[in-house]
Enzyme design. Structure first.
Site, PDB file in Angstrom:
ATOM      1  N   PHE A 150      24.852  -2.808  57.147  1.00 61.84           N
ATOM      2  CA  PHE A 150      23.603  -2.131  56.741  1.00 61.84           C
ATOM      3  C   PHE A 150      23.779  -1.264  55.522  1.00 61.84           C
ATOM      4  O   PHE A 150      22.819  -0.926  54.839  1.00 61.84           O
ATOM      5  CB  PHE A 150      23.038  -1.321  57.915  1.00 61.84           C
ATOM      6  N   LYS A 151      25.018  -0.909  55.211  1.00 60.47           N
ATOM      7  CA  LYS A 151      25.276  -0.039  54.054  1.00 60.47           C
ATOM      8  C   LYS A 151      24.756  -0.642  52.766  1.00 60.47           C
ATOM      9  O   LYS A 151      24.432   0.072  51.824  1.00 60.47           O
ATOM     10  CB  LYS A 151      26.779   0.210  53.899  1.00 60.47           C
ATOM     11  N   ASP A 152      24.678  -1.980  52.715  1.00 61.73           N
ATOM     12  CA  ASP A 152      24.233  -2.629  51.465  1.00 61.73           C
ATOM     13  C   ASP A 152      22.800  -2.232  51.097  1.00 61.73           C
ATOM     14  O   ASP A 152      22.454  -2.220  49.919  1.00 61.73           O
ATOM     15  CB  ASP A 152      24.305  -4.150  51.605  1.00 61.73           C
TER      16      ASP A 152
ATOM     17  N   MET B  26      23.383   1.057  49.370  1.00 64.97           N
ATOM     18  CA  MET B  26      24.398   1.072  48.301  1.00 64.97           C
ATOM     19  C   MET B  26      23.976   0.205  47.126  1.00 64.97           C
ATOM     20  O   MET B  26      24.212   0.565  45.967  1.00 64.97           O
ATOM     21  CB  MET B  26      25.728   0.597  48.873  1.00 64.97           C
TER      22      MET B  26
END
Ligand SMILES: Cc1ncc(COP(=O)(O)O)c(C=O)c1O
Ligand SMILES: N[C@@H](CCOP(=O)(O)O)C(=O)O
Length: 463
Positions: free
Chosen positions: A111-113, A116
Site C-alpha cells: 500500500f505504500k506505493d 510514495m
C-alpha cells in the site's frame, strides 16, 4: 491551509513546506490546522469517478497554492499510471458484508506505493521549482523502503538512504531495496530493529546541523503528504459500498499508525465511517494501549508479519494530539515520558476519546497462519500475513454495516509464511522476474547516530 506541529512550538507551514520538512523542528508531526470538510453531495459525486479524479477531489483542499489544479492533476496521473490494476484499489468480497481492499497493485506490491508514487512526483515538481537538492533518509520494516527507492531511484537531485533492520525483512523486501543499481540509492542494513531505525532517523531530524547540511527530507509517514495520499482509498472504497448514504467500517493492519490515521482523517472530513479497527500482530502495543490506557514498549518480537513489528508507533502521536484537545505541551510531555521511561499513561479524557475513535484487536502468529488458510478456503483469496492479521481482527466486528479490511501487501512478498500456511508458494508478477538473479548492494551499519551521519555526509560528498 496551514499545518501545525503536534508539539506546539514549531513554525506553522503551508503544504509544500510541510511536505519538504518532514519532522517538525520541535520533534512533532505536522497536521492540518483544521481538516477540510466534504459535503455529502460531494462525497456522493465520487461514485463512478476514476481513482485519479477521486484523488484530486479529496486531496485538493489540503494543498493550498502549492500546485495549480492542472499541475496537481498531472502529478496524480503520473503517480498511478504504473499500477497493475485499472481500479488502482479494487474491492473484492470475502463474505457477506466483509470486503477486502486490495492495495498491492502498485510497483512494489504494498500500500505504500499509493503515497510514495505521489510524493515522488510532488517532491520532484517542488525541487524543479526550487532548484535544490535533498537527501532522503527513510526507516523501514520492509515496505516503505522499497516503495521509496522505486519512487526516487535515478534522480539527480535526490539521494535516498534506507535504514532497514538487518535480518528482519523478507527476502523479497530486502532484494527490492538492495538490487537497484542507481548510484543515488543506498540500502543500509542496521544492527537493530525497526524502532531503532526510526529512532535514528528522528535523531537526524533533531540534529539541526546535520539536517541542514544534507538537506534532510523524510518520506516515512511522519511526512503529512504520506498520510494525505492514503486518505483517498477510504473514500473510493466507502463510496463504492454506498457512502455517504450508508456507514462503512474499516479494519486496518497497523504498525506505525499511519494508514489507520488516514482513515480517521477521512472520517473527520465527513466520510461516514463507523468503526475504525486497529489490527495488531503479536507486537500489540497499540491494542494494549487502547485497552489499558498505558502505552508501554516491551521490545519487538519478530513475527511472520514483519512490516508490523513496531513498538514505537509514530503516528499515534497525531491521534493523541487530537485526543488531548490539540495541547502540544501535553503531547510533548507524554513523548518525553516515553523517551525517558519507555512508557506513558494516557489521561482518562484522552483515552475515552481514542476509544471512541478506534476499536482494536490482536492476532497471534498461529491465528495469522489460520486466517491465511481459512480465507483461501472460504473465498479463494490468498492473503499476505499483514492482511491476514486484519481479516482475523475484523471477524468479531462483522455485522450489518459493511466491513472493509485493508489488504496491505501482495502475498508474494512473504512467500515463506504463505506457503507454510497454505502449501501454495505465491509467485511474483512477471514484471518482477529477475529479482532473485540481480546482484545485491547493501552496507551493514551500526545502530549509532554519529556513524550513520558520517556515512551519509561522505556518500553525499559533504565531507
Ligand atoms: C504490509 C504492511 N501492512 C501494514 C503496515 C502497517 O501500516 P502503518 O504503519 O501505516 O500502520 C505496514 C507498514 O507499516 C506494512 O508494510
Ligand atoms: N511498515 C513500514 C514501517 C514504516 O512506516 P511508515 O508508514 O511510517 O513509512 C515499512 O514497511 O517500512
Amino acid at each position: 491551509m496551514k499545518y501545525v506541529s503536534t508539539r506546539g512550538t514549531a513554525p506553522e507551514l503551508d503544504f509544500g513546506a510541510a511536505m519538504m520538512t518532514g519532522l517538525a523542528r520541535d520533534g512533532g508531526l505536522y497536521v492540518p490546522a483544521a481538516v477540510p470538510q466534504m459535503a455529502p453531495a460531494d462525497i456522493a459525486a465520487l461514485a463512478g469517478a476514476s481513482y485519479e479524479d477521486a484523488a484530486f477531489r479529496v486531496m485538493r483542499p489540503f494543498l493550498g497554492d502549492t500546485f495549480t489544479d492542472d499541475e496537481f492533476r498531472a502529478l496524480i496521473a503520473r503517480a498511478y499510471a504504473g499500477f497493475g490494476h485499472a481500479a488502482r484499489a479494487p474491492l473484492v468480497q470475502l463474505a457477506p458484508n466483509h470486503f477486502l481492499l486490495e492495495l498491492f497493485h502498485g510497483p512494489t506490491l504494498a500500500f505504500k506505493d499509493f503515497a510514495m508514487q505521489l510524493i515522488g512526483q510532488m517532491m520532484q515538481a517542488a525541487l524543479a521549482k526550487s532548484g535544490s537538492r535533498i537527501t532522503i533518509v527513510g526507516a523501514t520494516s520492509g515496505d516503505t523502503g522499497s516503495a521509496a527507492i522505486e519512487a526516487f531511484r535515478g534522480l539527480s537531485n535526490v539521494d535516498v538512504f534506507i535504514l532497514f533492520p538487518h535480518g528482519r525483512v523478507s527476502e523479497v523486501q530486502r532484494r527490492q531495496m538492495t538490487t537497484p543499481s542507481e548510484s543515488n540509492v543506498h540500502a543500509l542494513a542496521l544492527e537493530g530493529d525497526f524502532d531503532d531505525c526510526q529512532a535514528r532517523l528522528k535523531d537526524m531530524f533533531n540534529h539541526f546541523e546535520f539536517r541542514d547540511a544534507v538537506g534532510l527530507a523524510g518520506v516515512n509517514s511522519i511526512n503529512w503528504a504520506r498520510v494525505l495520499a492514503q486518505v483517498v482509498y477510504y473514500f473510493t472504497a466507502a463510496v463504492s459500498l454506498g457512502a455517504p448514504h450508508r456507514q462503512v467500517n474499516f479494519t486496518v493492519p497497523t504498525g506505525n499508525f499511519g494508514d489507520i490515521y488516514a482513515g480517521s482523517i477521512a472520517r473527520a472530513m465527513g466520510l461516514p465511517i463507523g468503526q475504525l479497527v486497529v489490527a495488531t500482530n503479536q507486537n500489540d502495543i497499540l491494542h494494549r494501549a487502547l485497552t489499558t490506557g498505558v502505552y508501554r514498549t516491551e521490545g519487538v518480537r519478530p513475527s511472520i508479519s514483519p512490516s508490523m513489528d513496531i513498538q514505537v508507533s509514530s503516528n499515534f502521536e497525531r491521534a493523541l494530539f487530537d485526543a488531548l484537545s490539540r495541547d502540544g505541551a501535553a503531547v510533548a510531555g507524554l513523548m518525553a515520558d516515553l523517551r525517558d521511561t519507555g512508557a506513558f499513561t494516557i489521561p482518562q479524557g484522552a483515552l475515552e476519546g481514542l476509544r471512541a475513535g478506534f476499536a482494536s484487536g490482536r492476532c497471534s502468529e498461529d491465528e495469522t497462519a489460520a486466517a491465511i488458510a481459512r480465507t483461501l478456503e472460504t473465498s479463494g483469496e490468498l492473503l499476505c500475513p499483514h492482511s491476514a492479521v486484519g481479516v482475523h481482527v475484523a471477524e468479531p466486528y462483522l455485522g450489518d454495516v459493511p466491513m472493509v479490511t485493508l489488504a496491505t501487501a501482495h502475498p508474494a512478498k512473504f512467500p515463506d509464511a504463505v506457503e507454510a500456511a497454505t502449501g501454495i508458494r505465491p509467485a511474483l508478477p512477471p514484471r518482477m522476474a529477475g529479482l532473485f538473479d540481480r546482484p545485491e548492494r547493501v552496507t551493514r551499519v551500526p545502530n549509532d547516530l554519529a556513524a550513520l551521519e558520517a556515512l551519509i555526509l561522505e556518500r553525499t560528498g559533504r565531507k
